[in-house]
Design a protein around this motif. Structure first.
Motif, short mmCIF file in Angstrom:
data_model
loop_
_atom_site.label_atom_id
_atom_site.label_comp_id
_atom_site.label_asym_id
_atom_site.label_seq_id
_atom_site.Cartn_x
_atom_site.Cartn_y
_atom_site.Cartn_z
N ASN A 61 0.83 -1.21 0.00
CA ASN A 61 0.00 0.00 0.00
C ASN A 61 0.86 1.26 0.00
O ASN A 61 0.53 2.25 -0.65
CB ASN A 61 -0.94 0.00 1.20
CG ASN A 61 -2.18 -0.87 0.98
OD1 ASN A 61 -2.74 -0.88 -0.12
ND2 ASN A 61 -2.60 -1.60 1.99
N ASP A 62 1.98 1.23 0.73
CA ASP A 62 2.91 2.36 0.72
C ASP A 62 3.50 2.56 -0.68
O ASP A 62 3.63 3.70 -1.15
CB ASP A 62 4.05 2.11 1.72
CG ASP A 62 3.60 2.27 3.16
OD1 ASP A 62 2.52 2.88 3.38
OD2 ASP A 62 4.31 1.79 4.07
N ALA A 63 3.83 1.41 -1.32
CA ALA A 63 4.39 1.47 -2.68
C ALA A 63 3.37 2.05 -3.66
O ALA A 63 3.71 2.85 -4.54
CB ALA A 63 4.83 0.09 -3.13
N ILE A 64 2.10 1.67 -3.48
CA ILE A 64 1.03 2.21 -4.34
C ILE A 64 0.90 3.72 -4.15
O ILE A 64 0.78 4.48 -5.12
CB ILE A 64 -0.32 1.51 -4.03
CG1 ILE A 64 -0.30 0.06 -4.54
CG2 ILE A 64 -1.48 2.27 -4.63
CD1 ILE A 64 -1.48 -0.77 -4.11
N ALA A 65 0.94 4.15 -2.89
CA ALA A 65 0.83 5.58 -2.59
C ALA A 65 1.99 6.35 -3.23
O ALA A 65 1.80 7.45 -3.79
CB ALA A 65 0.82 5.80 -1.08
N GLN A 66 3.20 5.76 -3.19
CA GLN A 66 4.37 6.41 -3.79
C GLN A 66 4.22 6.49 -5.31
O GLN A 66 4.57 7.49 -5.93
CB GLN A 66 5.63 5.63 -3.41
CG GLN A 66 6.02 5.77 -1.95
CD GLN A 66 7.16 4.85 -1.55
OE1 GLN A 66 7.80 4.23 -2.40
NE2 GLN A 66 7.41 4.75 -0.24
#
Length: 243
Positions: A61-66
């Motif tokens: 999810n962090d990677a998606i946000a980035q």
């Protein structure tokens, strides 16, 4: 005053009697303690797995946000470059800006692809989390049942076991360290826990191998500690036959 061989054998026999009673209490419990431990270990493993999956989902999810932020950044740069294209002085500047716009569009495509892949991975991991949680719930129910069963059995023999443990400590305290160590080692190495036995019907009470008459006489005399030459158990006496 040094203990006689007879008193040493008597102390060992008393200790063996207590340990045999404790062994019987544990035998009644069967494999329940091990089953409870195995279930606790299995549950801990499932809990660790769920936490690991949760951490992986959070990282995705962090990677998606980035990636989404990267898309916004690229879109902002594209607008900036498109504005700059309106004020170019020559074809070379126009082509250079066009190339930058194409690069940013490619970055957007890559980010969108990575976001799609991350969503798929999250979906897979959430499926694994649900399956693991289902197994975890089943094992917790199994553990609850096993624990209740074990607690009931333990409760039935708790007082007797406590009394025997106290008697055991007292009995062990009068056995010299060397003999106690040998006794414990023998108990650990034999299946039925019998480290001290008598000779019955001309045979060792532990392994049932024949004990010669002269050796029986030495055992009965209790002048020295004698062990079975076949199984290594301590022979505490000779049981006389009833005729």
């Amino acid at each position: 005053m040094e203990s006689t061989v007879a008193s040493k054998l008597e102390a060992l026999s008393k200790l063996q009697s207590i340990d045999s009673q404790l062994d019987e209490i544990k035998r009644v419990r069967g494999d329940l303690p091990e089953e409870v431990q195995d279930l606790e270990d299995e549950i801990e493993g499932y809990e660790v797995r769920v936490r690991k999956f949760d951490d992986e989902v959070a990282a995705l999810n962090d990677a998606i946000a980035q990636r989404r932020q990267a898309i916004k950044d690229s879109e902002g740069l594209i607008r900036k470059y498109e504005d700059q294209q309106q004020n170019v002085r020559n074809n070379r500047e126009y082509d250079a800006i066009t190339k930058e716009i194409e690069l940013q569009k490619l970055e957007i495509q890559i980010s969108e692809k990575k976001i799609k892949e991350a969503h798929y991975q999250i979906e897979q991991k959430n499926s694994e989390i649900e399956e693991t949680k289902h197994r975890l719930e089943e094992r917790r129910k199994d553990l609850d049942n096993k624990q209740k069963e074990l607690e009931q059995i333990v409760a039935e023999s708790q007082e007797e076991e406590k009394k025997l443990e106290e008697e055991r400590q007292e009995a062990a305290s009068v056995v010299e360290d060397r003999l106690l160590s040998a006794y414990s080692r023998i108990r650990k190495n034999v299946r039925n826990g019998l480290a001290v036995v008598t000779v019955k019907r001309d045979a060792c009470g532990g392994c049932f191998n024949t004990v010669p008459p002269q050796r029986q006489a030495d055992i009965a005399a209790q002048k020295k500690i004698i062990v079975c030459e076949h199984c290594g158990r301590i022979l505490s006496g000779v049981e006389l036959r009833a005729y």
